[in-house]
Motif scaffolding. Structure first.
Motif, PDB file in Angstrom:
ATOM      1  N   PRO A  89       0.816  -1.225   0.000  1.00 37.54           N
ATOM      2  CA  PRO A  89       0.000   0.000   0.000  1.00 37.54           C
ATOM      3  C   PRO A  89       0.847   1.271   0.000  1.00 37.54           C
ATOM      4  O   PRO A  89       0.456   2.270  -0.613  1.00 37.54           O
ATOM      5  N   LEU A  90       2.004   1.249   0.639  1.00 34.00           N
ATOM      6  CA  LEU A  90       2.871   2.426   0.627  1.00 34.00           C
ATOM      7  C   LEU A  90       3.429   2.679  -0.760  1.00 34.00           C
ATOM      8  O   LEU A  90       3.570   3.831  -1.190  1.00 34.00           O
ATOM      9  N   TYR A  91       3.740   1.617  -1.483  1.00 38.02           N
ATOM     10  CA  TYR A  91       4.214   1.752  -2.851  1.00 38.02           C
ATOM     11  C   TYR A  91       3.130   2.347  -3.749  1.00 38.02           C
ATOM     12  O   TYR A  91       3.397   3.215  -4.585  1.00 38.02           O
ATOM     13  N   ILE A  92       1.904   1.898  -3.568  1.00 41.39           N
ATOM     14  CA  ILE A  92       0.795   2.422  -4.358  1.00 41.39           C
ATOM     15  C   ILE A  92       0.530   3.879  -4.009  1.00 41.39           C
ATOM     16  O   ILE A  92       0.261   4.704  -4.891  1.00 41.39           O
ATOM     17  N   ALA A  93       0.646   4.243  -2.737  1.00 39.25           N
ATOM     18  CA  ALA A  93       0.475   5.643  -2.346  1.00 39.25           C
ATOM     19  C   ALA A  93       1.570   6.515  -2.945  1.00 39.25           C
ATOM     20  O   ALA A  93       1.295   7.640  -3.401  1.00 39.25           O
ATOM     21  N   ALA A  94       2.788   6.017  -2.999  1.00 37.61           N
ATOM     22  CA  ALA A  94       3.877   6.777  -3.615  1.00 37.61           C
ATOM     23  C   ALA A  94       3.636   6.948  -5.109  1.00 37.61           C
ATOM     24  O   ALA A  94       3.915   8.016  -5.670  1.00 37.61           O
ATOM     25  N   ASN A  95       3.094   5.932  -5.756  1.00 36.86           N
ATOM     26  CA  ASN A  95       2.767   6.031  -7.170  1.00 36.86           C
ATOM     27  C   ASN A  95       1.685   7.076  -7.399  1.00 36.86           C
ATOM     28  O   ASN A  95       1.777   7.882  -8.336  1.00 36.86           O
ATOM     29  N   TRP A  96       0.659   7.098  -6.575  1.00 35.76           N
ATOM     30  CA  TRP A  96      -0.394   8.100  -6.711  1.00 35.76           C
ATOM     31  C   TRP A  96       0.139   9.500  -6.433  1.00 35.76           C
ATOM     32  O   TRP A  96      -0.296  10.471  -7.054  1.00 35.76           O
TER      33      TRP A  96
END
Length: 109
Positions: free
Chosen positions: A90-97
């Motif tokens: 989820p942290l990776y996805i938040a960084a992508n967003w």
């Protein structure tokens, strides 16, 4: 044996990251991207939490973890590493967003 803690740091950081993506989207004037990023991060958090809970609680791994000696310890260490890796999704996805929001709101020259 409890390898997953549903109220642990991974869950807290995932919720915090989702909130920060929403705040960034609102701050940069793209509430739609912030909302999509928040829901994407929370969805990834839910999927990784539910998936890892089902994997670790289903009893499929009980024969691996009940063994004594090197095999049981190695399986336990690998499950700990898998749990740690899943908490970063989820942290990776938040960084992508965050990158998407910053790219979409970059001023043109």
């Amino acid at each position: 044996m409890n390898t997953i803690n549903l109220s642990g740091a991974g869950l807290s950081f995932g919720v915090l990251a989702a909130a920060l993506v929403l705040v960034l989207g609102i701050w940069r004037g793209r509430r739609d991207l912030g909302t999509r990023g928040m829901w994407g991060t929370l969805g990834a958090l839910a999927l990784t939490t539910v998936g890892s809970t089902l994997l670790f609680s289903s009893g499929l791994l009980t024969p691996l973890l009940s063994g004594e000696g090197f095999g049981g310890g190695l399986a336990l260490a690998l499950l700990g590493l898998l749990s740690l890796a899943l908490s970063f999704v989820p942290l990776y996805i938040a960084a992508n967003w965050t990158e998407v929001i910053l790219h979409q709101t970059r001023p043109t020259r």
